[in-house]
Structure formats: C-alpha cells, structure tokens
Enzyme design. Structure first.
Site, PDB file in Angstrom:
ATOM      1  N   LYS A 203      40.784 -70.951 -84.599  1.00  0.00           N
ATOM      2  CA  LYS A 203      40.849 -71.762 -85.794  1.00  0.00           C
ATOM      3  C   LYS A 203      42.109 -72.163 -85.928  1.00  0.00           C
ATOM      4  O   LYS A 203      42.523 -73.582 -86.070  1.00  0.00           O
ATOM      5  CB  LYS A 203      40.176 -71.069 -87.060  1.00  0.00           C
ATOM      6  CG  LYS A 203      40.259 -71.994 -88.186  1.00  0.00           C
ATOM      7  CD  LYS A 203      39.522 -71.565 -89.494  1.00  0.00           C
ATOM      8  CE  LYS A 203      39.621 -72.421 -90.619  1.00  0.00           C
ATOM      9  NZ  LYS A 203      39.068 -72.133 -91.851  1.00  0.00           N
ATOM     10  N   GLU A 209      47.597 -62.870 -80.987  1.00  0.00           N
ATOM     11  CA  GLU A 209      47.206 -62.274 -79.819  1.00  0.00           C
ATOM     12  C   GLU A 209      46.613 -63.509 -78.963  1.00  0.00           C
ATOM     13  O   GLU A 209      46.921 -63.462 -77.690  1.00  0.00           O
ATOM     14  CB  GLU A 209      46.045 -61.346 -80.263  1.00  0.00           C
ATOM     15  CG  GLU A 209      46.191 -60.179 -81.076  1.00  0.00           C
ATOM     16  CD  GLU A 209      46.432 -60.272 -82.446  1.00  0.00           C
ATOM     17  OE1 GLU A 209      46.703 -61.313 -82.879  1.00  0.00           O
ATOM     18  OE2 GLU A 209      46.129 -59.462 -83.202  1.00  0.00           O
ATOM     19  N   GLY A 263      36.634 -68.641 -89.935  1.00  0.00           N
ATOM     20  CA  GLY A 263      36.745 -67.979 -88.733  1.00  0.00           C
ATOM     21  C   GLY A 263      35.508 -67.306 -88.239  1.00  0.00           C
ATOM     22  O   GLY A 263      34.679 -67.312 -87.256  1.00  0.00           O
ATOM     23  N   ARG A 264      34.638 -66.336 -89.027  1.00  0.00           N
ATOM     24  CA  ARG A 264      33.785 -65.565 -89.115  1.00  0.00           C
ATOM     25  C   ARG A 264      32.420 -66.287 -88.976  1.00  0.00           C
ATOM     26  O   ARG A 264      31.328 -65.837 -88.765  1.00  0.00           O
ATOM     27  CB  ARG A 264      33.889 -64.305 -89.943  1.00  0.00           C
ATOM     28  CG  ARG A 264      34.015 -64.723 -91.264  1.00  0.00           C
ATOM     29  CD  ARG A 264      34.329 -63.197 -92.183  1.00  0.00           C
ATOM     30  NE  ARG A 264      34.592 -63.668 -93.571  1.00  0.00           N
ATOM     31  CZ  ARG A 264      35.728 -64.038 -94.019  1.00  0.00           C
ATOM     32  NH1 ARG A 264      36.600 -64.183 -93.143  1.00  0.00           N
ATOM     33  NH2 ARG A 264      35.987 -64.064 -95.163  1.00  0.00           N
ATOM     34  N   GLU A 349      35.157 -58.326 -93.657  1.00  0.00           N
ATOM     35  CA  GLU A 349      36.064 -59.189 -93.849  1.00  0.00           C
ATOM     36  C   GLU A 349      35.837 -60.218 -95.187  1.00  0.00           C
ATOM     37  O   GLU A 349      36.722 -60.530 -95.906  1.00  0.00           O
ATOM     38  CB  GLU A 349      36.471 -60.187 -92.742  1.00  0.00           C
ATOM     39  CG  GLU A 349      38.004 -60.683 -92.889  1.00  0.00           C
ATOM     40  CD  GLU A 349      38.300 -61.362 -91.559  1.00  0.00           C
ATOM     41  OE1 GLU A 349      37.716 -62.306 -91.093  1.00  0.00           O
ATOM     42  OE2 GLU A 349      39.257 -60.936 -91.014  1.00  0.00           O
ATOM     43  N   HIS A 380      21.715 -40.050 -79.945  1.00  0.00           N
ATOM     44  CA  HIS A 380      22.047 -38.666 -79.324  1.00  0.00           C
ATOM     45  C   HIS A 380      23.468 -38.547 -79.644  1.00  0.00           C
ATOM     46  O   HIS A 380      24.180 -38.019 -78.889  1.00  0.00           O
ATOM     47  CB  HIS A 380      21.677 -38.726 -77.720  1.00  0.00           C
ATOM     48  CG  HIS A 380      20.375 -39.175 -77.493  1.00  0.00           C
ATOM     49  ND1 HIS A 380      19.388 -37.869 -77.135  1.00  0.00           N
ATOM     50  CD2 HIS A 380      19.524 -40.144 -77.511  1.00  0.00           C
ATOM     51  CE1 HIS A 380      18.161 -38.706 -77.182  1.00  0.00           C
ATOM     52  NE2 HIS A 380      18.212 -39.788 -77.034  1.00  0.00           N
ATOM     53  N   LYS A 489      50.311 -58.314 -90.351  1.00  0.00           N
ATOM     54  CA  LYS A 489      50.874 -59.207 -89.408  1.00  0.00           C
ATOM     55  C   LYS A 489      52.206 -59.594 -89.544  1.00  0.00           C
ATOM     56  O   LYS A 489      53.217 -59.485 -88.882  1.00  0.00           O
ATOM     57  CB  LYS A 489      50.091 -60.808 -89.611  1.00  0.00           C
ATOM     58  CG  LYS A 489      48.636 -60.714 -89.247  1.00  0.00           C
ATOM     59  CD  LYS A 489      48.030 -62.270 -89.294  1.00  0.00           C
ATOM     60  CE  LYS A 489      46.397 -62.027 -89.078  1.00  0.00           C
ATOM     61  NZ  LYS A 489      45.773 -63.320 -89.423  1.00  0.00           N
TER      62      LYS A 489
HETATM   63  O1  F6P Z   1      43.273 -62.005 -88.977  1.00  0.00           O
HETATM   64  C1  F6P Z   1      42.021 -62.354 -89.401  1.00  0.00           C
HETATM   65  C2  F6P Z   1      41.528 -63.536 -88.706  1.00  0.00           C
HETATM   66  O2  F6P Z   1      42.173 -64.545 -89.441  1.00  0.00           O
HETATM   67  C3  F6P Z   1      40.054 -63.839 -88.873  1.00  0.00           C
HETATM   68  O3  F6P Z   1      39.714 -64.140 -90.111  1.00  0.00           O
HETATM   69  C4  F6P Z   1      39.904 -64.604 -87.609  1.00  0.00           C
HETATM   70  O4  F6P Z   1      38.205 -64.980 -87.306  1.00  0.00           O
HETATM   71  C5  F6P Z   1      40.785 -64.160 -86.783  1.00  0.00           C
HETATM   72  O5  F6P Z   1      41.801 -63.934 -87.403  1.00  0.00           O
HETATM   73  C6  F6P Z   1      41.032 -65.202 -85.500  1.00  0.00           C
HETATM   74  O6  F6P Z   1      41.813 -66.358 -86.107  1.00  0.00           O
HETATM   75  P1  F6P Z   1      41.854 -67.539 -85.212  1.00  0.00           P
HETATM   76  O7  F6P Z   1      40.605 -68.002 -85.084  1.00  0.00           O
HETATM   77  O8  F6P Z   1      42.736 -68.632 -86.226  1.00  0.00           O
HETATM   78  O9  F6P Z   1      42.752 -67.304 -84.211  1.00  0.00           O
END
Ligand code: F6P
Length: 523
Positions: A203, A209, A263-264, A349, A380, A489
């Site tokens: 987003k 990452e 994002g979620r 979240e 199990h 972060k």
């Molecule tokens: O760090 C949490 C978050 O902001 C989530 O809310 C989101 O889904 C994820 O990181 C990834 O964010 P982006 O889509 O901006 O890379």
C-alpha cells in the site's frame, strides 16, 4: 463517546450474566431444546450456529441493545457511505466499495468509475497472463508468479490462493514476505526468470521488507534478462503511485488503489492480482461477489438476525462479560490453514488498542489473542489444552459441508471430528478419574460453508471484516489504524547501523544482546 463499562446497556448484560451464573451450556440445551434453530443465523449462504455459546435469546436481545446504545447501526451507514470512519488518519474505510457496484462519494467525487476501471485493468492483466498474451521479455509465456508483500499485502492473497487451490489452474504463485536472507531464494528456486512475473504489493510502497525483496527480485531479473526486461516482468499494486513509479516502472505497470483501502482490507483491490492470475478473473469476481453479498446482508439485516454483527457481539460477551482472554480459529479444511494468520492481522491489528478513537484509555478489555491452526492436526496438538487446560478459549469452528476432494469417506470423518470437538468442549466428561475428566462448558460457534468456493470464501472474509468493525465500534476504538506497529520499525532503523558494524547509540539491553548474536555468528 461515554465509557462502555458503566453504560446501562452493559450493566444490564452483566446483571443477566450474574443471573445465569452457574448455568452450564448443556443445561441451556435442556431448558430449551429448540435453541439450535433459534440461535443459528445466515449470512450470504453461510450459516452460523451460536447454540454452543453460553447465551440465550435474551442474551442476544441485550447484546443488540448494547450495539444500538453504542451506535452500531449509524456506524454501519457511515462505513458504507464513505464517511471518514478512520478518524485518527482522517480517511474513509471503503474496502466494501471495491466489491460493490454502488456509487460512493468522497468529498463529492464518485469513486465507482475509478474502482470499475481498476477492476477492468486487473481483469485484463490476469486474463492476458493466463492466456499467454502477456509475454516475458524473451517471448516466453508467464508460468510463475512471485508475489512480494507483507501483512495485508500478502495474508489475504495467500489465504485465497491456498483456499481455492482446487480452482487454481493458472501460473504457480509463490509468496515472498519476509526480509529473511533465504526467503526470496527459496521462493524463486526452480522458477525461470524469463517465465516469471513479479508482483510487488505494498500500500505504502515504503515497507522495508517488501522493498528489500523488490530490489532482490529486480537484481535477479536484470542478471538473467537485462534491465530492459523489467516492464515485462514487474507489476506494482499500491496506493502510492509516485513511490511505485520511482521504482522504475512504467505507469501502465502500476495498479493503484485508493488510500481509503486499509492494508488488511486490500485483497479486494489490485493486491488481489496474484489471486486473479491463479484462479482466473471470473472466479476472482465471484470472490468479490461473495463479499458483496455479505456486505448487503450486513448493511440491511436488523441486528437481531445479523450474523456478522452477532459474531462480533457474542465475541464481546465472551471477552468482556465472561472474561475469556483468547479466541481459537479452527478451520476443518486443510486449504484454509492460513485463515488463522489472516484473522490475527484482521482482528488483532484492528482492535488491539488500549485507547478509544478520541485517545482516552478504555475501561475494559479489547481484542482477545487470536490463534488456531488447521484441523484435525490441531486436535493432536493443542486441543488437549482446549479440553483440560486451566484457561478457557472461545472457538470458531469453520466447517465446509461438501467434500473438498474426491474422497467422500475422508470428508465424513473430518465432519464427524468437527462436530465431536464442539460437543466434547460443551459437554465435557464427568468421571471420578480426575485426569480423564473434562470440565466442558467451553463455548464455540460453528460456521458452515456450503462449499469452499470463491463466493463463500469472499462472504466469510467480509463477515469477519464486519465482525472487527462492529467490535471496534462497540469498544469505541478505531479499527482502521495501527500506530502500535510503528515503534518497532523506528527502533530497528536506529539499531541497523550497529548490526552492520557501524556506530549507533544502543540501549544497554540491545547492546548486550547484539554482542551475543555477533559472538555466535563467528562460532
Ligand atoms: O506494519 C503493519 C502494516 O502497515 C500493515 O498494516 C500492512 O498490511 C503491512 O504493514 C504492509 O504494509 P504495505 O502494504 O504498505 O507494505
């Protein structure tokens, strides 16, 4: 908004709880053998059976009164009509608009045309890749997809592709989420760069990452195919068009979505591209249609019969009235293994908050710990704890009525186990041999999907989204922000120079631990 714990509606619920004290769920069944149908509700083809919860129809009425008192009906309208329900970020939360066909206006601008355009672009790309019309730089057909993203930019697509594996007849999709040195290499192993499409979903397009992996993916492509290959091999799905373009992609390779999509909640946007490529655009549209059907049901059904709202309210009853600290997600479908991780983000979240939307400390517990696994393997492993542990978890059993494969007999066994577990949790076992006794009276909801298909999956996920929304509304927290994830972060950014061997002012605890890591890295 006035505090929750002191509200008359909540106090009425607590009085009702006290009046029911000592009454076991099994006794509620003896009192009212008709509670099965009376406590089963429908949402877009899915049926939710709440009859193994420690509730009666009176509890439902009192919970609905609480929801009304907390303004849930008006909040639902605000959500769907594009009001800035994400108050701390001053944005609407319009994931519902992505799967509907209603005109929604924000600041006077109708969003439907841009949403329809985005859907059409997604359809054309997915179909082009699947039909071999979109070719790689050397003219190869795309046979592999590397889907880069983390959190909401991967959990939803990964769940959908895995859940709909039976219908995934397109290129193979593998996910790269983590900034672990092995993750990209493991995912790309055996993939031919000339036949690979990389989809970078983010987003913000700034997530460390994902950007780290995007760089590795670009290097991997450039090393094999040269820099000119990038437009044929990299697509971006993002709400930050400028950042995505800065990555060196032509405009037509960027598939944007509005910042009114959290994002979620983004699997319904261009973040869902890997899904559309894997299962086909038509089936992806069925996923949207299922979610839309759940939206319509959520928006139009009175709270007394509104399955998504009741899912939320029964969760509040368990959490706040009965003091249950954790909630287990138990899908009796191997392909739904990733549902737990998806719901962890969606619920924890969204509602893992300790202040209300105005910043005042809340006077009650909010989101429980959400955990779970795949069933029956969980039986199990951790079900021992569910049956005889000293803590109690509320459970969601997710059951699919029709078999997911050819072996009908296996499905029958699977079903028998699902039904047995919720019964065993409720009934328990009375025996003088204390190590064998199970206390029972442990609550669960069972939701039954007619079959595991795109429509029902879409409806299920939308229903859970609405659960999180209703809970956030009753608790008074903003379910659409996530400021708690920022601190770590920032600190990681401060520590990184020291990890790399440079200078950084470190907390003594971190200094010590980094020393241990460095020592062992040389061992
Ligand atoms: O760090 C949490 C978050 O902001 C989530 O809310 C989101 O889904 C994820 O990181 C990834 O964010 P982006 O889509 O901006 O890379």
């Amino acid at each position: 908004m006035p505090q929750f714990a002191t509200s008359p509606a909540w106090q009425a619920l607590l009085a009702h709880r006290d009046a029911m004290a000592g009454k076991r769920i099994s006794e509620l069944w003896e009192d009212d053998p008709g509670r099965g149908p009376a406590l089963t509700f429908k949402c877009a083809g899915i049926e939710l059976d709440f009859s193994k919860q420690r509730i009666t129809t009176e509890t439902v009425s009192l919970l609905v009164a609480l929801a009304r008192d907390r303004g849930v009906p008006a909040a639902i309208e605000r959500l769907f009509t594009g009001e800035r329900v994400n108050v701390t970020e001053n944005r609407p939360a319009l994931h519902t608009a992505l799967r509907g066909d209603e005109h929604v206006r924000v600041d006077g601008e109708d969003l439907l045309p841009e949403i329809q355009r985005a859907r059409e672009r997604l359809r054309v790309l997915a179909q082009g890749v699947r039909d071999g019309l979109w070719k790689g730089a050397t003219g190869e057909r795309i046979r592999h997809v590397l889907a880069l993203g983390i959190g909401g930019s991967s959990l939803g697509p990964r769940l959908a592709i895995e859940a709909l594996r039976g219908e995934a007849d397109g290129p193979e999709v593998r996910f790269v989420e983590n900034i672990d040195a092995a993750e990209f290499d493991d995912a790309a192993k055996g993939f031919d760069p000339a036949a690979t499409l990389v989809i970078v979903a983010s987003k913000t397009f700034t997530t460390q990452e994902t950007m780290g992996n995007a760089q590795v993916a670009r290097d991997w492509l450039v090393a094999a195919l040269g820099p000119e290959s990038i437009p044929k091999h990299v697509i971006a799905a993002s709400a930050n068009f400028e950042e995505a373009a800065k990555f060196g992609l032509p405009e037509c390779n960027v598939f944007p979505f509005g910042d009114y999509v959290g994002g979620r909640y983004s699997v319904w946007s261009s973040v869902g591209l890997p899904v559309a490529i894997a299962i086909g655009a038509q089936r992806f549209e069925q996923l949207l249609a299922g979610a839309h059907a759940a939206d319509l049901a959520f928006r139009s059904t009175p709270l007394e019969h509104n399955a998504a709202a009741l899912l939320a309210l029964v969760g509040i009853w368990n959490r706040n009235a009965l003091g249950i600290p954790t909630h287990a997600v138990l899908p009796y479908a191997s392909r739904m293994e990733h549902l737990t991780a998806y719901l962890q983000q969606l619920e924890m979240e969204s509602n893992g908050k300790r202040v209300d939307a105005e910043g005042n400390p809340v006077d009650f517990e909010t989101c429980p710990v959400v955990w779970g696994g795949k069933e029956t393997p969980g039986q199990h492993a951790f079900h021992q704890w569910l049956h005889q542990g000293t803590d109690i978890a509320s459970c969601d059993f997710i059951v699919v009525a029709r078999p997911m494969g050819e072996r009908k007999d296996h499905h029958e066994i699977l079903l028998a186990h699902a039904l047995a577990q919720s019964e065993a949790l409720m009934e328990g076992l009375a025996t003088p041999q204390t190590h064998k006794a199970c206390p029972g009276d442990r609550m669960s909801t069972t939701m039954v999907l007619p079959r595991l298909d795109p429509h029902n999956l879409g409806a299920l996920l939308a229903m859970y989204e609405h659960k999180a929304f209703v809970q956030g509304t009753v608790w008074g927290v903003n379910p659409f922000d996530q400021f708690g994830v920022e601190l770590g972060k920032v600190i990681a950014g401060q520590i990184l120079p020291a990890v790399r061997g440079g200078e950084a002012a470190l907390h003594p605890a971190t200094h010590h631990l980094l020393g241990v890591v460095k020592k062992l890295s040389r061992a």
